[in-house]
Design a protein around this motif. Sequence first.
Motif, mmCIF file in Angstrom:
data_model
loop_
_atom_site.group_PDB
_atom_site.id
_atom_site.type_symbol
_atom_site.label_atom_id
_atom_site.label_comp_id
_atom_site.label_asym_id
_atom_site.label_seq_id
_atom_site.Cartn_x
_atom_site.Cartn_y
_atom_site.Cartn_z
ATOM 1 N N ASP A 70 -12.454 53.487 46.607
ATOM 2 C CA ASP A 70 -13.882 53.941 47.284
ATOM 3 C C ASP A 70 -13.851 55.626 46.731
ATOM 4 O O ASP A 70 -14.411 56.383 47.146
ATOM 5 N N GLY A 71 -13.137 56.124 45.811
ATOM 6 C CA GLY A 71 -13.213 57.182 45.284
ATOM 7 C C GLY A 71 -12.317 58.333 45.935
ATOM 8 O O GLY A 71 -12.622 59.742 45.178
ATOM 9 N N SER A 72 -11.364 58.036 46.703
ATOM 10 C CA SER A 72 -10.815 58.947 46.867
ATOM 11 C C SER A 72 -9.457 58.672 47.014
ATOM 12 O O SER A 72 -9.602 57.609 46.328
ATOM 13 N N HIS A 73 -8.920 60.110 46.525
ATOM 14 C CA HIS A 73 -7.326 59.996 46.346
ATOM 15 C C HIS A 73 -6.736 59.339 46.957
ATOM 16 O O HIS A 73 -5.996 60.162 48.417
ATOM 17 N N GLU A 74 -5.964 58.868 46.332
ATOM 18 C CA GLU A 74 -4.544 57.525 47.916
ATOM 19 C C GLU A 74 -3.585 59.291 48.427
ATOM 20 O O GLU A 74 -3.329 58.551 49.461
ATOM 21 N N LYS A 75 -3.389 59.963 47.686
ATOM 22 C CA LYS A 75 -2.435 60.729 48.296
ATOM 23 C C LYS A 75 -3.250 61.301 49.724
ATOM 24 O O LYS A 75 -2.059 62.020 50.869
ATOM 25 N N CYS A 76 -4.189 62.167 49.469
ATOM 26 C CA CYS A 76 -5.099 62.937 50.464
ATOM 27 C C CYS A 76 -5.627 62.119 50.843
ATOM 28 O O CYS A 76 -6.431 63.392 52.259
ATOM 29 N N GLY A 77 -6.399 61.481 50.626
ATOM 30 C CA GLY A 77 -7.860 61.212 51.284
ATOM 31 C C GLY A 77 -8.901 61.470 51.043
ATOM 32 O O GLY A 77 -9.891 60.839 50.953
ATOM 33 N N THR A 78 -8.663 62.937 50.395
ATOM 34 C CA THR A 78 -10.714 62.885 50.247
ATOM 35 C C THR A 78 -11.259 62.480 48.956
ATOM 36 O O THR A 78 -10.290 62.050 49.020
ATOM 37 N N LYS A 79 -12.637 62.581 49.008
ATOM 38 C CA LYS A 79 -12.991 62.156 47.699
ATOM 39 C C LYS A 79 -13.555 63.545 46.746
ATOM 40 O O LYS A 79 -14.591 62.627 45.824
ATOM 41 N N GLU A 80 -12.507 64.172 47.040
ATOM 42 C CA GLU A 80 -12.997 65.323 46.251
ATOM 43 C C GLU A 80 -12.653 65.275 44.600
ATOM 44 O O GLU A 80 -12.002 65.897 44.281
ATOM 45 N N VAL A 81 -13.536 64.038 44.258
ATOM 46 C CA VAL A 81 -11.855 63.820 42.761
ATOM 47 C C VAL A 81 -13.164 63.623 41.989
ATOM 48 O O VAL A 81 -14.123 62.971 41.985
ATOM 49 N N GLU A 82 -13.048 64.653 41.009
ATOM 50 C CA GLU A 82 -14.282 64.259 39.531
ATOM 51 C C GLU A 82 -13.217 64.566 38.605
ATOM 52 O O GLU A 82 -11.983 64.526 38.359
ATOM 53 N N ARG A 83 -14.185 64.188 37.417
ATOM 54 C CA ARG A 83 -13.369 64.058 36.098
ATOM 55 C C ARG A 83 -13.636 65.990 34.873
ATOM 56 O O ARG A 83 -13.674 66.921 35.354
ATOM 57 N N LYS A 84 -11.961 65.742 34.520
ATOM 58 C CA LYS A 84 -11.595 66.733 33.806
ATOM 59 C C LYS A 84 -11.586 66.697 32.382
ATOM 60 O O LYS A 84 -10.235 65.554 32.472
ATOM 61 N N ASN A 85 -11.566 67.539 31.635
ATOM 62 C CA ASN A 85 -11.124 66.921 30.283
ATOM 63 C C ASN A 85 -9.649 68.245 29.755
ATOM 64 O O ASN A 85 -9.979 69.787 29.900
ATOM 65 N N LEU A 86 -8.820 68.410 29.846
ATOM 66 C CA LEU A 86 -7.488 68.599 30.049
ATOM 67 C C LEU A 86 -6.022 67.584 28.844
ATOM 68 O O LEU A 86 -6.378 66.586 28.801
ATOM 69 N N LYS A 87 -5.350 68.930 28.339
ATOM 70 C CA LYS A 87 -4.475 68.239 27.318
ATOM 71 C C LYS A 87 -3.366 67.866 28.072
ATOM 72 O O LYS A 87 -3.166 68.685 28.640
ATOM 73 N N GLN A 88 -2.913 66.567 27.970
ATOM 74 C CA GLN A 88 -2.308 65.448 28.567
ATOM 75 C C GLN A 88 -1.125 64.941 27.395
ATOM 76 O O GLN A 88 -1.081 64.309 26.203
ATOM 77 N N TRP A 89 0.057 64.718 28.073
ATOM 78 C CA TRP A 89 0.766 63.819 27.776
ATOM 79 C C TRP A 89 0.481 62.454 28.385
ATOM 80 O O TRP A 89 0.256 62.403 29.474
ATOM 81 N N MET A 90 0.431 61.377 27.162
ATOM 82 C CA MET A 90 0.320 60.324 27.445
ATOM 83 C C MET A 90 1.428 59.170 27.396
ATOM 84 O O MET A 90 1.709 59.706 25.759
ATOM 85 N N LEU A 91 1.589 57.815 27.229
ATOM 86 C CA LEU A 91 2.711 57.349 27.102
ATOM 87 C C LEU A 91 2.007 55.881 26.630
ATOM 88 O O LEU A 91 0.763 55.201 27.065
ATOM 89 N N ARG A 92 2.207 55.458 25.324
ATOM 90 C CA ARG A 92 1.133 54.125 24.649
ATOM 91 C C ARG A 92 2.088 52.740 25.029
ATOM 92 O O ARG A 92 2.497 52.139 24.254
ATOM 93 N N ILE A 93 1.844 52.619 26.077
ATOM 94 C CA ILE A 93 2.097 51.334 27.317
ATOM 95 C C ILE A 93 1.539 50.138 26.559
ATOM 96 O O ILE A 93 1.755 49.432 26.658
ATOM 97 N N PRO A 94 0.201 50.020 26.030
ATOM 98 C CA PRO A 94 -0.577 48.925 25.806
ATOM 99 C C PRO A 94 0.381 48.497 24.809
ATOM 100 O O PRO A 94 0.521 47.018 24.426
ATOM 101 N N HIS A 95 1.276 49.042 23.854
ATOM 102 C CA HIS A 95 1.679 48.601 22.868
ATOM 103 C C HIS A 95 2.714 48.005 23.192
ATOM 104 O O HIS A 95 3.551 46.734 22.591
ATOM 105 N N TYR A 96 2.988 47.037 23.933
ATOM 106 C CA TYR A 96 4.411 47.289 24.940
ATOM 107 C C TYR A 96 3.747 45.524 25.348
ATOM 108 O O TYR A 96 3.899 44.981 26.302
ATOM 109 N N ALA A 97 2.069 46.176 25.590
ATOM 110 C CA ALA A 97 1.550 45.302 26.794
ATOM 111 C C ALA A 97 1.686 43.402 26.589
ATOM 112 O O ALA A 97 2.140 42.818 27.162
ATOM 113 N N GLU A 98 1.750 42.670 24.872
ATOM 114 C CA GLU A 98 2.673 41.578 24.997
ATOM 115 C C GLU A 98 3.597 41.898 24.632
ATOM 116 O O GLU A 98 4.400 40.175 25.756
#
Length: 887
Positions: free
Chosen positions: A210-238
């Motif tokens: 429903d667009g709400s943040h599961e922790k706080c419940g508000t719907k004030e969630v939007e998109r943002k571009n940030l430098k982030q650490w990511m893990l390539r879990i899809p490589h292990y999909a198989e």
Amino acid sequence: MEYNFTELEKKWQEYWEQHKTFKTVDDLSNPKKFYALDMFPYPSGSGLHVGHPEGYTATDIVSRYKRMNGFNVLHPMGWDAFGLPAEQYAIQTGTHPSITTQENCDTFRRQIKSLGLSYDWDREINTTDPGYFKWTQWIFIRLYNTWFDKEQQKGRPVAELPIPADIEKQGKMAVQDFIDEKRLAYYDNAQVWWCKKCQIVCANEEVLNDGSHEKCGTKEVERKNLKQWMLRIPHYAERLLAGLDTLEEWPESVKDMQRNWIGKSKGAEVDFNVEGIDEPLRVYTTRPDTLFGATYMVIAPEHPLLDRIVTNDKREEVDKYVKAASLKSDLDRTELAKEKTGVFTGRYAINPVNGEKIPIWVADYVLIGYGTGAIMAVPAHDTRDFEFAKTFGIKITCILDPEHADAEVRQKVLEGNQCWTDDGAYINSAGSDSLDINGMNKEKGIQTVIDWLEKKGLGTGAVNYKLRDWLFSRQRYWGEPFPVIHWEDGEVTLVPDEDLPVRLPEMEKFQPGANGESPLANAGDWLTLTDANGRKGRRETNTMPQWAGSCWYYLRYIDPLNDKAPFNAQKEKYWMPVDLYIGGAEHAVLHLLYSRFWHKVLFDLGIVSTDEPYRKLYNQGMILAFAYETKAGSKVPSDEVGERDGKYYHKDTGEELQQIVAKMSKTLKNVVNPDDVTVKYGADSLRLYEMFMGPLDATKPWTDTGVKGVYNFLCRVHRFFADPNSIKEGEEDAEMLKTLHQSIKKVTSDIENLKFNTAISQLMILTNLAIKKGRVSPGTARIFAKLLSPFAPHLAEELWEKYGAQKTISYEAWPEVNPAFLQEDSFEYPVSFNGKMRFKIEFPVDASREEIGKAVLAHEKAQKWIEGKQVKKVIVVPNKIVNIVVG
RNA sequence: GCCCGGAUGGCGGAAUUGGUAGACGCGCUGGACUUAAAAUCCAGUAAACAGUAAUGUUUGUGUGGGUUCAAGUCCCACUCCGGGUACCA
């Protein structure tokens, strides 16, 4: 003599603590080991909930049972203590999260200890302890330094990564980039969810439908571009998929959920030539067989080729659409799913199978993140494409005749007025170029088209996964710091192992930094550093998500104090895998998938000895509570509800209310606090009740009268079995012996199968019989105490002591069944006529079928049912039933 | 929409995997003890009908069909409830 549970439970808890009764010795020579694990809790400020003890008691029963069967048992507890609430509290009050965490852990520990759970407290761990997260950081470094070798389907050190010659030629930077692109952990710009209220970046899966943040419940969630650490879990999909097939003792439902989450699909990538552009448009489809029905194409608004595809006369319109789409979140896009939107780009592609010119549209129902970000649209055989084509009046060509559908549907499908996604026979599916699948079915059609595409070089068979890279950083203070330094020249280095842990800086203010930066961005001294050459660097200010600590905690319990390694290899080999893992179903996907992923990487690197961490998994059900609502459906807090003649009414208005089952909540005032139950009825009663309520995996409502019921049972047990007058030497009669040994058998197998509710009911049957008999022999009483001990350990210890024991019952040998006492010489056959049970007759167990059949027919009671009818058949199932068919 | 799971007395739930439906507990009813109450103990308790009674008959595991000597259990269709997921091409 009263059942003084308060005193008695205190006495035994102190005994266990003083004697370190449940300390696990790493006796690696004992081949029988059992590792019973609970999902460790986040120690929240509100303390233990009655849901916690449910799973904990279950593993405790099994642990105690295994100990009595000679197993070396590892049964630990700890705290998943990084997390938002402590940090939010810190922002509000200035109290350091470590202080809040410490207090909460103390409360949880006290509460858990009061339940008499047989944990080895010397192995307690805490994810916020630098001695623990040092190794979380250490594992992160391993992830960073690992790449996934597709051919071997195995993670390998980046040092072993073959560098292609042409990359090598381009120099050091190119090589570095090449390696970085292969690492399981990488640093990149990512579009992320940003919760305005929490001032935090959230993972996709933390934003609800429903667009709400599961922790706080508000719907004030939007998109943002940030430098982030990511893990390539899809490589292990198989690997993650394949592993599921080996997990025989996992619930199918959990495996299904993980399979759905990974979302593997098979299909083909197909290149479409675009008029007037030299680059083909590549699509991914699971239905290459429907190429002949492709009447248009759609590309995602973010597609890199869009700019070149748009014709000048359409540019304005398309730009407007793309801009509007970029302002929408994925969520808005799905929410508007009912009405599809899109714009024609003005350009056409050529359908490779028949040379037809088809329009290219841009529409946000195509997502850039899946497949190639572009699709061929087959409105006749895809519901989404059908809706879109209907909305915009695009041609719909049926190419799959639903032969077996009913005539009306078939007609509509053939006319292009209804979408058909099931199997059928192809029509209109022959091209000029040796491709003809007319008349084939779906399965054969797909293969034929893929073969043709590959032969022609127009496409290839392809596999896609829904699973995405795992966003592995949070802009938070209270999490594991990354062992990462960003240097002023752009180089990123990891902190060497010997300098771990990277601790959190002491801070007084925990407000997030500007623009979504972590509070660590304000940590002056900690933040910046200079290397030997005078180069300036800045520490990574993101911290790891809460999942990090729980990804590997089960390994740390094996060797919690080791400061040379995350754990000793021999010990790991001995204790792993976890034999029984119990926790809530809410972790069916994320925690369990993430931790399986880490485990597989560690396995590939030779750090752990098993491919999968958890042998048997079990989800306990939720404990709910009764609640009340008016006819109109509005909820009424429990303290405003009265009861009269089994009906419920509102105390103030007198309105009759309906009893419903709901989650415990503060607003409904139906929360049950384990402490209150323990004070009122004792820990043994709480344990017993939670196990007696119903099957472990069922969701079931709490009732206070239910607790009272098991409490009464324990009182009866105490009154009888703790009374020397009822324990006297002498032979037991056959009935007692039979029930006793049936009980041993049932309790044993029920514990093995986690069916504690029926085990307890058997103990009740045994107790009822003993009370009826008025006395039992000391031998019987001792067996009873042992059978009771996993469930109600305090009372069992007390009985055991009364029976003259000097030490704990915890390591006494589990009783054995003597089958001789279970044997009967006769069986009372239920006799039915035409399937209806009418009466019973006793026969020796070894009586032959013929004998029984004859005797039954001759029996006087049978005459009534046979009279005037013909006996058609006599069925005798030895020691089960007799059924006579008359007519 | 799709994928899982579930539905059994007034209530929570049992049922050896096709073989006596309702174990065990709660609640309720009656009795014993008590001046009384609580606690405890004993008995009864799926429903309907008949009988003073023991008892007997019929119905009964969400609905409708089917397989079988026999179905809570297996098959088909459906209803409702719970969980997961959702433009994943």
